[in-house]
Design an enzyme around this catalytic site. Structure first.
Site, PDB file in Angstrom:
ATOM      1  N   GLU A  14       0.860  -1.178   0.000  1.00 23.29           N
ATOM      2  CA  GLU A  14       0.000   0.000   0.000  1.00 23.29           C
ATOM      3  C   GLU A  14       0.902   1.235   0.000  1.00 23.29           C
ATOM      4  O   GLU A  14       1.618   1.480   0.972  1.00 23.29           O
ATOM      5  CB  GLU A  14      -0.894  -0.019   1.241  1.00 23.29           C
ATOM      6  CG  GLU A  14      -2.038   0.975   1.200  1.00 23.29           C
ATOM      7  CD  GLU A  14      -2.920   0.828   2.431  1.00 23.29           C
ATOM      8  OE1 GLU A  14      -4.117   0.580   2.260  1.00 23.29           O
ATOM      9  OE2 GLU A  14      -2.413   0.956   3.566  1.00 23.29           O
ATOM     10  N   ASP A  60      -4.149  10.008   9.326  1.00 20.21           N
ATOM     11  CA  ASP A  60      -2.828   9.544   9.727  1.00 20.21           C
ATOM     12  C   ASP A  60      -2.385  10.179  11.032  1.00 20.21           C
ATOM     13  O   ASP A  60      -2.542  11.386  11.249  1.00 20.21           O
ATOM     14  CB  ASP A  60      -1.810   9.847   8.625  1.00 20.21           C
ATOM     15  CG  ASP A  60      -2.094   9.047   7.367  1.00 20.21           C
ATOM     16  OD1 ASP A  60      -2.395   7.840   7.508  1.00 20.21           O
ATOM     17  OD2 ASP A  60      -2.043   9.614   6.272  1.00 20.21           O
ATOM     18  N   TYR A 117     -11.801  -2.339   3.268  1.00 22.16           N
ATOM     19  CA  TYR A 117     -10.862  -1.942   4.322  1.00 22.16           C
ATOM     20  C   TYR A 117     -11.674  -1.707   5.599  1.00 22.16           C
ATOM     21  O   TYR A 117     -12.438  -0.749   5.677  1.00 22.16           O
ATOM     22  CB  TYR A 117     -10.154  -0.672   3.888  1.00 22.16           C
ATOM     23  CG  TYR A 117      -8.965  -0.221   4.719  1.00 22.16           C
ATOM     24  CD1 TYR A 117      -9.037  -0.107   6.098  1.00 22.16           C
ATOM     25  CD2 TYR A 117      -7.774   0.124   4.106  1.00 22.16           C
ATOM     26  CE1 TYR A 117      -7.955   0.319   6.838  1.00 22.16           C
ATOM     27  CE2 TYR A 117      -6.679   0.565   4.838  1.00 22.16           C
ATOM     28  CZ  TYR A 117      -6.776   0.663   6.206  1.00 22.16           C
ATOM     29  OH  TYR A 117      -5.717   1.091   6.951  1.00 22.16           O
TER      30      TYR A 117
END
Length: 280
Positions: free
Chosen positions: A66, A77, A191
């Protein structure tokens, strides 16, 4: 009516990029194993260093790579990846550089490559051009964490046209109606967020992640890979007992920064062994 013997033969074209991703995950399923999906930041510690890092993770057992293009507002993040992203941007890494890296990477490793990319980069390029460039570089798909499936009509058309996988995120808080929409729009895999909030190290994945994987499977036969908050071999093994893949990012990025390629290789090997051997 034409003679059947004179009809032109239908010659199959090359497989779509997404089929490489589907083939890898389906193959692991048949073997009764889960996948290790390994994340890294393109351009960290520099462009050549990140290419070496991705190749190292593939050699050490990562099943899917990824690639994260650096972006100025990495919404999901945490601090470790934010610092890496900032370093990559400061070094001048831009999307064209990332596409060049993906092109070199896919020419030298067997592991399918997907991008984790924020939508502003897609919109700036235009979904159709972006998808075509990803496919030309050899990428199999894209995870766009800030794009909900309801607003992804242009992106889905572009992905289908280029033969790449659109991968959407399912959260523990997602309703069943929303999970159905996510599963229907996704290709390659879904995901599943193992923890709420931003990426980073956790004491353990969220207690509800197994339930979330089961809820996604009620709507789709697609593989379900779980990430965000999966960092250690024990955590990856725990997730791999019920999910089709464990996605690890922060721990790998931190190890690369702390211990370079040798340290990254060692951690990836430990994670791959844990994920691949956890099922009887």
């Amino acid at each position: 009516m034409p003679d059947p013997g004179t009809r032109p033969r239908v010659v199959a074209g090359p497989p779509a990029p997404v089929e490489r991703l589907e083939g890898r995950l389906d193959g692991l399923r048949r073997e009764g194993r889960a996948a290790l999906v390994a994340y890294g930041v393109a351009g960290y510690p520099d462009l050549d260093g990140s290419l070496a890092a991705f190749r190292t993770m593939a050699e050490a057992g990562a099943d899917v790579l990824e690639v994260g293009p650096p972006y100025s507002d990495p919404l999901i993040d945490g601090p470790v990846i934010q610092r890496a992203v900032t370093a990559a941007l400061d070094a001048g890494t831009r999307l064209d550089d990332v596409l060049g890296l993906v092109n070199e990477l896919t020419a030298s490793v067997d592991a399918p490559v997907v991008l984790l990319v924020y939508y502003n980069l897609v919109a700036h390029r235009g979904p159709k051009r972006f998808a075509a460039e990803l496919a030309a570089a050899g990428a199999c798909g894209a995870v766009v964490p800030d794009l909900p499936p309801e607003e992804a009509v242009d992106g889905l058309e572009a992905a289908a046209g280029a033969g790449i996988a659109p991968v959407f995120l399912a959260a523990p808080t997602s309703s069943d109606t929303r999970l159905a929409a996510i599963a229907q729009a996704s290709r390659g895999f879904v995901y599943a967020q193992a923890s709420l909030g931003v990426t980073g190290l956790r004491a353990s994945p969220a207690a509800g992640i197994e339930e979330l994987v089961g809820r996604v499977r009620a709507h789709s036969d697609l593989p379900v890979c779980a990430g965000i908050g999966v960092s250690t071999p024990d955590q990856a093994a725990a997730v791999a007992r019920f999910a089709d893949g464990a996605i690890v990012g922060t721990a790998l990025v931190r190890r690369l920064g702390d211990a370079g390629i040798p340290g990254l290789r060692a951690l990836t090997t430990e994670l791959a062994d844990a994920v691949h051997t956890t099922r009887p």
